[in-house]
Scaffold this active site. Structure first.
Site, short mmCIF file in Angstrom:
data_model
loop_
_atom_site.label_atom_id
_atom_site.label_comp_id
_atom_site.label_asym_id
_atom_site.label_seq_id
_atom_site.Cartn_x
_atom_site.Cartn_y
_atom_site.Cartn_z
N LYS A 117 14.79 -2.99 8.11
CA LYS A 117 15.81 -2.80 7.08
C LYS A 117 17.23 -3.01 7.59
O LYS A 117 18.14 -3.25 6.81
CB LYS A 117 15.69 -1.39 6.45
CG LYS A 117 14.46 -1.24 5.58
CD LYS A 117 14.58 -0.03 4.68
CE LYS A 117 13.39 0.06 3.75
NZ LYS A 117 13.45 1.26 2.90
N LYS A 195 4.93 -6.51 3.05
CA LYS A 195 4.28 -5.45 2.29
C LYS A 195 4.83 -5.45 0.86
O LYS A 195 5.94 -5.90 0.61
CB LYS A 195 4.48 -4.10 2.97
CG LYS A 195 5.79 -3.44 2.72
CD LYS A 195 5.74 -1.95 3.04
CE LYS A 195 7.08 -1.32 2.69
NZ LYS A 195 7.18 0.08 2.79
N LYS A 198 9.27 -3.34 -4.16
CA LYS A 198 10.07 -3.72 -5.33
C LYS A 198 11.26 -4.58 -4.92
O LYS A 198 11.59 -5.57 -5.58
CB LYS A 198 10.56 -2.44 -6.06
CG LYS A 198 11.29 -2.70 -7.34
CD LYS A 198 10.31 -3.11 -8.40
CE LYS A 198 10.79 -3.59 -9.71
NZ LYS A 198 11.90 -4.05 -10.24
#
Ligand code: TRP
Length: 334
Positions: A117, A195, A198
């Site tokens: 991230k 993975k 959203k």
């Protein structure tokens, strides 16, 4: 008196729609546990985790209600478990601070979710870095012994276990080492690259309608080596087959495998069967979802928070005591 029930805790970010990756990876397990009723189940909408990345406040507010209703419709029944919103119980943030004092920065910097991230970003928040500490606090506040999660969270759980060992050694036995419960398979996104998430736009929502779910599934990534139907497929590397293993009967799985490896069914045929299975499971959930109201669900979240808070306060009192914190002044909260 009977022995207290084992406590189970898990959380989900209310930042996006509930998708089939969440559902197959964790939420179905929650439902099974809630229905069995043999454990003391706590399920939490982790809104404080959702604000560790850029977001829109009005949207988050709305998402909390929607996610709560989605979970209820999936069988996480607030009458039979404690369903609540993380930030309604402020003790989560407080315990996270205390736990951060025994969590080495080196351990946090090794977390793959953090690396993924933060990679390539000019600026990331401190909170994104300490995200796993808040997650440990969520679990330890309730002294949970079992944590059903998607397999992408196992590294965070290992960190929590390490924190427990460190804490218990330093301050005396207080927390059990939480055991993760994760599915054996990883569900990838429809793009087959990452993975299901959203933010990556590679999902199918649980409460998406039939046609739109099919149009997404139709285009999903399968075995890139398979160019025509007669090419033998490789179910063991195909994300669609992985989903079959979670949704289809043993007979259907065998049928799919045989027709795929035998070059008799194309990926389209295999997806068609999967879509039918998915519909079969989702139709009753959609019906339940349609019956739910925001007002009623909020009421349930309020009750859940009160129940969670009682336990949380107890733990915080104990923690402050062993840490030697506070003034002990009359009127100061302990
Ligand atoms: N990090 C988890 C996820 O993204 C959500 C979460 C937060 C969680 N706190 C938790 C899961 C505590 C289990 C236990 O999926």
């Amino acid at each position: 008196m009977s022995a207290p029930k084992t406590r189970v805790f898990s959380g989900i970010q209310p930042s996006g729609e509930l998708h089939i990756g969440n559902w197959l990876g964790a939420v179905r397990t929650w439902k099974t546990k809630v229905e069995a009723g043999t454990e003391d189940n706590f399920y939490c909408l982790v809104d404080a985790h959702a604000i560790t990345v850029p977001y829109e406040p009005a949207e988050l507010r709305e998402r909390i209600d929607l996610m709560a209703m989605d979970l209820c419709a999936c069988g996480v029944d607030p009458e039979k478990c404690t369903l609540f919103v993380q930030s309604d119980v402020r003790e989560h943030m407080e315990l996270a601070w205390y736990l951060s004092t025994v969590t080495p920065m080196g351990d946090l910097s090794r977390m793959t979710q953090w690396k993924d991230k933060s990679e390539g970003k000019d600026s990331v928040s401190t909170a994104l870095f300490t995200y796993p500490v808040l997650m440990s606090a969520d679990i330890l506040l309730y002294k949970a012994a079992i944590v059903p999660v998607g397999d992408d969270q196992l590294q965070h759980l290992e960190l929590t276990r390490e924190t427990v060992r460190r804490w218990n050694f330093r301050f005396g036995n207080m927390f059990p080492e939480p055991q993760p419960v994760a599915g054996a398979v990883r569900i990838m996104g429809l793009d087959g690259q990452a993975k299901m998430s959203k933010s990556k736009g590679n999902t199918i929502a649980v409460f998406e309608d039939k046609e739109s779910a099919w149009s997404k599934l139709k285009g999903a990534y399968t075995d890139p080596q398979r160019l025509k139907k007669s090419d033998p497929g490789r179910p063991e590397i195909c994300n669609i087959f992985t989903m079959h293993t979670l949704l289809s009967t043993k007979e259907t799985q065998d049928e799919v495998r045989a027709n795929c490896t035998g070059g008799k069914w194309g990926c389209f045929d295999c997806k068609k069967v999967l879509h039918e299975r998915m519909e079969h499971e989702l139709v009753p959930l959609r019906a339940k979802r349609a019956e739910l109201s925001t007002a009623k669900t909020r009421e349930a979240l309020g009750d859940g928070a009160s129940k969670a808070r009682r336990i949380a306060r107890e733990t915080i009192r104990e923690v402050r005591e062993v840490l030697g914190l506070g003034s002990l002044a009359k009127g100061a909260e302990s």
